[in-house]
Write a protein that holds these residues in place. Structure first.
Motif, mmCIF file in Angstrom:
data_model
loop_
_atom_site.group_PDB
_atom_site.id
_atom_site.type_symbol
_atom_site.label_atom_id
_atom_site.label_comp_id
_atom_site.label_asym_id
_atom_site.label_seq_id
_atom_site.Cartn_x
_atom_site.Cartn_y
_atom_site.Cartn_z
ATOM 1 N N ARG A 121 0.866 -1.181 0.000
ATOM 2 C CA ARG A 121 0.000 0.000 0.000
ATOM 3 C C ARG A 121 0.905 1.233 0.000
ATOM 4 O O ARG A 121 2.032 1.180 0.465
ATOM 5 C CB ARG A 121 -0.876 0.007 1.242
ATOM 6 N N GLY A 178 -4.568 -13.208 2.038
ATOM 7 C CA GLY A 178 -4.185 -12.045 1.244
ATOM 8 C C GLY A 178 -2.788 -11.521 1.571
ATOM 9 O O GLY A 178 -2.343 -10.551 0.982
ATOM 10 N N LYS A 230 -10.190 0.296 1.001
ATOM 11 C CA LYS A 230 -9.698 1.427 0.206
ATOM 12 C C LYS A 230 -8.861 2.364 1.073
ATOM 13 O O LYS A 230 -7.745 2.702 0.730
ATOM 14 C CB LYS A 230 -10.891 2.162 -0.425
ATOM 15 N N ILE A 239 -8.011 -14.025 -8.339
ATOM 16 C CA ILE A 239 -8.119 -12.558 -8.314
ATOM 17 C C ILE A 239 -7.553 -11.920 -9.579
ATOM 18 O O ILE A 239 -7.713 -10.738 -9.808
ATOM 19 C CB ILE A 239 -7.436 -11.937 -7.069
ATOM 20 N N ASN A 289 0.353 -13.612 -2.544
ATOM 21 C CA ASN A 289 -0.315 -13.931 -3.806
ATOM 22 C C ASN A 289 0.449 -15.056 -4.493
ATOM 23 O O ASN A 289 1.668 -14.985 -4.614
ATOM 24 C CB ASN A 289 -0.346 -12.725 -4.737
ATOM 25 N N ALA A 324 -13.414 -5.618 2.921
ATOM 26 C CA ALA A 324 -12.830 -4.720 1.925
ATOM 27 C C ALA A 324 -13.702 -3.472 1.791
ATOM 28 O O ALA A 324 -14.203 -3.157 0.723
ATOM 29 C CB ALA A 324 -12.713 -5.434 0.572
ATOM 30 N N VAL A 380 -13.298 -8.418 -7.333
ATOM 31 C CA VAL A 380 -12.232 -7.885 -8.180
ATOM 32 C C VAL A 380 -12.560 -7.912 -9.676
ATOM 33 O O VAL A 380 -11.821 -7.359 -10.475
ATOM 34 C CB VAL A 380 -10.864 -8.585 -7.940
ATOM 35 N N LYS A 440 -6.571 -5.827 4.208
ATOM 36 C CA LYS A 440 -5.673 -5.281 3.178
ATOM 37 C C LYS A 440 -6.368 -4.655 1.975
ATOM 38 O O LYS A 440 -5.840 -3.752 1.365
ATOM 39 C CB LYS A 440 -4.795 -6.417 2.638
ATOM 40 N N ASP A 441 -7.538 -5.192 1.598
ATOM 41 C CA ASP A 441 -8.197 -4.691 0.399
ATOM 42 C C ASP A 441 -9.101 -3.495 0.674
ATOM 43 O O ASP A 441 -9.816 -3.045 -0.217
ATOM 44 C CB ASP A 441 -8.992 -5.817 -0.276
#
Lengths: 248, 312
Positions: free
Chosen positions: A225, B130, B274, B115, B133, B251, B151, B271-272
């Motif tokens: 990130r 997550g 925003k 994904i 990957n 997410a 996704v 983690k996903d």
């Protein structure tokens, strides 16, 4: 009634996994390993059924390297009666695991197979359903409540947005969710007793198992990130979140 | 050969997650067919012919298919697989329940929760909640995939003109009987799909403290309330509020963590998101490494200030 519980040894949930130098695997050396948390719920569920007088024997089985002795001991200390290790040279993929388990089911003829809904290493959530298919048994996945009576299992399963209840003809394969129970804390006397319980080790070569497998090209951390910002007060935070359009 | 997408139905018809699966399927460069199964769903099958990107809708109707039971659906999938190069469903509780059973019967090493589609046989899928990957190659021959619906942008529900073919249904296996379904009517958003999630750690102190501190802010934000595994283990928050690898993966657009240290298993589950906000008195807490915005401060002063600022 005999219950077979399938468990897996995985990187402990508190550890942050890292790719190996060659980027083909996750670093497992010198990393704390534990029983897969969902499998621990499955063991707890089986032991409780035994304590309630519904089950007569709980057998745990792991498919993997010799190192799996420690998680099998853990399950024995929780109250399983005996353990079987199908010793493979490395960690196996779900379809392969399901085929080994199918062979053990053929030998042990349990009335019920319990396992975690997924393993927290590959997160595949496939093995239980694959085993049920191979055996042509009933299946229930993501179970949060299991009642056994009259040759059937009544299972509450977690589904998107709620729950559903199924009635399964036994024998069956059930994969369990964290919500099924809270696994017991193992006390020292139980650990000592577990040392006396048998673990039977069967080399993988004793089984005529072959299954197609995925080829791993790369194991990597996801893109990082963007770096964060430390703010000074709530007013700055509210302003920043409004600028991001995540607050009205 | 073509790609077969297995549709998932609810009371409103084809679920949006299925349209995401169609979108993923169309990346494979072959014709996309859609299988619609259920009891008395002819109307839905006709409606499905309008979905963008689908060239044929296969419709199989039987009481046995009414509740999507894997035991009854897999024989049909096995029968149809001979005509297809790929079977795809969304990685929902339905897809995850049905496809692995079919994969075993077809002796296929399936790829779950894809994904990213790199090419017809190479896929990226998350592992360790997550934190990792994996890029994997499926063996030659039939491929079986579930895709993560969030996704892949869903194709339009209208605009298509697919052919409709009616299939003969396979038999009821009688192995499992569906009893009931309870969909939760929450007074606040569901954790997995909420637009805003606020969560707390063990530093909230007690079950009472957890609730009384987070609820008013959640009400202002219309947020779902999550908790760390430590807080759940300590009995401060219910099991189903656990966010992380062993709980719910979230997410949302906005994730706010109050007094959360940032254990690997928790971070894996957020983690996903925003935007991630962390409020913690400990400036060295690992949560700050993943946060977009951080406040090194006491959550018990920050939360009331935030509420006041948002109400103003």
């Amino acid at each position: 009634m005999k219950i077979l519980v399938s468990i897996k040894r995985v990187v402990d949930y508190q550890i942050r996994p890292r790719p190996t130098q060659d980027g083909l695997d996750v670093e497992l050396s010198n990393v704390k390993m534990s029983i897969n948390p969902f499998d621990e719920n499955a063991v707890e569920g089986a032991v409780r059924l035994k304590e309630a007088g519904v089950a007569s024997e709980v057998v745990v089985v792991a498919v993997g390297t010799a190192a799996n002795q420690d998680v099998l001991r853990h399950a024995l200390a929780m109250g399983a009666d005996r353990a079987i290790l199908i010793e493979t040279p490395s960690v196996v993929q779900p379809l392969t695991a399901a085929k080994y388990l199918q062979a053990i089911v053929g030998r042990e003829t349990p009335d019920l197979v319990l396992t975690g809904k997924q393993a927290i290493d590959d997160d595949a959530a496939e093995t239980a359903q694959m085993l049920a298919g191979l055996l042509n048994w009933s299946q229930a996945t993501f179970a949060s409540n299991i009642q056994l009576a009259d040759g059937r299992a009544t299972v509450v399963r977690e589904i998107d947005g709620g729950q559903e209840t199924l009635s399964l003809q036994l024998p069956a394969v059930i994969s369990v969710d964290l919500r099924l129970n809270e696994p017991r804390f193992i006390k020292l006397p139980a650990l000592m007793m577990a040392k006396k319980k048998p673990i039977e080790t069967l080399p993988a070569a004793d089984f005529a198992v072959s299954a197609p497998a995925l080829t791993v090209l790369q194991i990597a951390e996801p893109p990082a990130r963007k770096p964060g910002k430390i703010l000074n007060n709530v007013a700055e935070l509210v302003a920043a979140l409004r600028a991001e359009k995540v607050l009205p | 050969m073509s790609v077969l997408v297995i549709a998932e139905l609810d009371s409103h018809g084809i679920k949006a997650a299925t349209r995401s699966a169609i979108s993923a399927a169309s990346q494979l460069g072959e014709e996309v067919h859609l299988l619609v199964t259920g009891n008395d769903v002819a109307g839905i099958a006709i409606e499905a012919t309008k979905i963008a990107g689908v060239s044929k809708v296969l419709h199989a109707d039987a009481l046995a298919y009414a509740h999507g039971l894997a035991e009854n659906l897999t024989p049909l999938l096995v029968q149809l697989a001979a005509n297809y190069s790929v079977l795809i469903a969304a990685a929902t509780s339905f897809g995850k329940n049905v496809l692995p059973r079919a994969a075993a019967l077809l002796d296929v090493a399936m790829v779950s929760e894809v994904i990213q589609i790199i090419n017809a046989t190479t896929f990226v899928r998350p592992m360790y909640a997550g934190n990792i990957n994996a890029t994997v190659v499926a063996p030659a021959g039939l491929r079986i995939l579930t895709i993560r619906p969030t996704v892949f942008e869903a194709v339009a529900a209208t605009g298509g003109a697919a052919a409709l073919e009616t299939l003969t249904a396979t038999a009821e296996t009688g192995q499992t009987t569906w009893v009931s379904r309870d969909l939760v009517e929450l007074d606040r958003p569901e954790l997995a799909t909420a637009r805003v999630v606020i969560s707390g750690g063990r530093s909230l102190g007690s079950a009472e403290g957890f609730k009384s501190t987070l609820t008013p802010l959640a009400d202002v934000l219309g947020a779902a309330i999550g908790a760390t595994r430590a807080a759940v283990d300590a009995g401060m928050a219910p099991n189903d509020s656990q966010v992380g690898q062993t709980g719910t993966v979230v997410a949302p657009e906005l994730y706010m963590a109050f007094g959360v240290s940032g254990a690997a298993q928790h971070v894996g589950g957020i983690k996903d998101s925003k935007v991630i906000v962390a409020v913690n008195i400990d400036a060295d807490a690992p949560i700050f490494q993943v946060a977009d915005y951080g406040l090194v401060a006491d959550l018990f002063t920050v939360i009331p200030e935030l509420e006041a600022a948002l109400k103003a």
